[in-house]
Scaffold this motif. Structure first.
Motif, short mmCIF file in Angstrom:
data_model
loop_
_atom_site.label_atom_id
_atom_site.label_comp_id
_atom_site.label_asym_id
_atom_site.label_seq_id
_atom_site.Cartn_x
_atom_site.Cartn_y
_atom_site.Cartn_z
N UNK A 56 0.82 -1.22 0.00
CA UNK A 56 0.00 0.00 0.00
C UNK A 56 0.85 1.27 0.00
N UNK A 57 2.14 1.14 -0.30
CA UNK A 57 2.99 2.32 -0.34
C UNK A 57 2.51 3.22 -1.48
N UNK A 58 2.33 4.51 -1.22
CA UNK A 58 1.75 5.39 -2.24
C UNK A 58 2.62 5.54 -3.49
N UNK A 59 2.02 5.42 -4.66
CA UNK A 59 2.78 5.50 -5.90
C UNK A 59 3.36 6.88 -6.18
N UNK A 60 2.86 7.92 -5.53
CA UNK A 60 3.37 9.27 -5.78
C UNK A 60 4.54 9.64 -4.87
N UNK A 61 4.98 8.72 -4.01
CA UNK A 61 6.13 8.96 -3.13
C UNK A 61 7.33 8.20 -3.66
N UNK A 62 8.53 8.64 -3.25
CA UNK A 62 9.74 7.92 -3.64
C UNK A 62 9.70 6.53 -3.03
N UNK A 63 9.68 5.53 -3.90
CA UNK A 63 9.53 4.14 -3.47
C UNK A 63 10.80 3.67 -2.77
N UNK A 64 10.69 3.29 -1.52
CA UNK A 64 11.87 2.86 -0.78
C UNK A 64 11.79 1.39 -0.34
N UNK A 65 10.83 0.66 -0.85
CA UNK A 65 10.65 -0.73 -0.44
C UNK A 65 11.68 -1.66 -1.08
N UNK A 66 12.50 -1.13 -1.94
CA UNK A 66 13.63 -1.84 -2.53
C UNK A 66 14.88 -1.07 -2.12
N UNK A 67 16.03 -1.64 -2.35
CA UNK A 67 17.27 -0.89 -2.10
C UNK A 67 17.78 -0.97 -0.68
N UNK A 68 18.06 0.20 -0.10
CA UNK A 68 18.78 0.27 1.17
C UNK A 68 18.06 -0.40 2.33
N UNK A 69 16.75 -0.55 2.27
CA UNK A 69 16.05 -1.18 3.39
C UNK A 69 16.36 -2.66 3.51
N UNK A 70 16.91 -3.27 2.46
CA UNK A 70 17.31 -4.68 2.57
C UNK A 70 18.37 -4.86 3.65
N UNK A 71 19.31 -3.93 3.74
CA UNK A 71 20.34 -4.01 4.78
C UNK A 71 19.72 -3.90 6.17
N UNK A 72 18.74 -3.03 6.31
CA UNK A 72 18.04 -2.88 7.58
C UNK A 72 17.31 -4.18 7.93
N UNK A 73 16.62 -4.76 6.95
CA UNK A 73 15.95 -6.05 7.17
C UNK A 73 16.95 -7.10 7.67
N UNK A 74 18.09 -7.19 6.99
CA UNK A 74 19.09 -8.20 7.33
C UNK A 74 19.63 -7.99 8.74
N UNK A 75 19.92 -6.74 9.11
CA UNK A 75 20.45 -6.45 10.47
C UNK A 75 19.44 -6.84 11.55
N UNK A 76 18.18 -6.52 11.31
CA UNK A 76 17.16 -6.83 12.31
C UNK A 76 16.92 -8.34 12.40
N UNK A 77 16.85 -9.01 11.26
CA UNK A 77 16.67 -10.46 11.30
C UNK A 77 17.85 -11.15 11.98
N UNK A 78 19.07 -10.67 11.71
CA UNK A 78 20.25 -11.25 12.36
C UNK A 78 20.18 -11.05 13.87
N UNK A 79 19.80 -9.87 14.29
CA UNK A 79 19.69 -9.57 15.73
C UNK A 79 18.65 -10.46 16.39
N UNK A 80 17.58 -10.78 15.66
CA UNK A 80 16.51 -11.61 16.19
C UNK A 80 16.75 -13.11 15.98
N UNK A 81 17.77 -13.46 15.20
CA UNK A 81 18.01 -14.87 14.90
C UNK A 81 16.94 -15.47 14.01
N UNK A 82 16.42 -14.67 13.10
CA UNK A 82 15.39 -15.12 12.16
C UNK A 82 15.92 -15.10 10.74
N UNK A 83 15.26 -15.83 9.86
CA UNK A 83 15.65 -15.89 8.45
C UNK A 83 14.39 -15.89 7.59
N UNK A 84 14.53 -15.45 6.33
CA UNK A 84 13.39 -15.51 5.41
C UNK A 84 12.80 -16.92 5.34
#
Length: 139
Positions: A56-84
């Protein structure tokens, strides 16, 4: 029902208080948040990339669901001991967060997040640690 979430949204949900990028985004985020808040047995699947919140991310905003947030996802999953592809109830995910994350971790993990400055994610982690329920969206 299974809700698909990327790593950093596990923490974003703890701080959701009804603010968002657009009305449509907030409707979607509130529905997901309230489902998890009121039905903690709901299954959550960890995924890589855009998830049920991103849809539901608005199409008129700069789309950030790709790119740099992957690193954030990885850091948080590592901290939690979770994996995709891992699946668990929201309640179990919250228990894991309470065991592995402290409120001060939010400032270190989420340095690029525009919502971090509001302190609501730190507050949400604190609620979990204290065994308090998350507030109703917007409350």
């Amino acid at each position: 029902m299974t809700i698909r979430l990327r790593g950093h949204h596990l923490l974003c949900l703890l701080g959701y208080r009804g603010m968002g990028y657009s009305d449509e985004f907030c409707v979607n985020m509130t529905a997901i948040y309230e489902t998890l808040r009121t039905k903690p047995e709901t299954e959550v699947e960890i995924i890589t990339g855009p998830d049920d919140i991103c849809r539901a991310y608005p199409p008129d905003k700069t789309y950030h669901c790709e790119g740099t947030v992957y690193g954030l996802d990885e850091r948080i999953l590592a901290k939690l001991g979770l994996a995709p592809h891992e699946r668990s109830s929201w309640q179990d995910m919250c228990s894991r967060i309470a065991e592995k994350i402290v409120p001060e971790d939010i400032a270190r993990l989420c340095t690029t997040c525009p919502w971090e400055k509001y302190g609501v994610c730190r507050e949400g982690v604190g609620f979990l640690i204290e065994g308090r329920p998350l507030p109703k969206a917007g409350g």
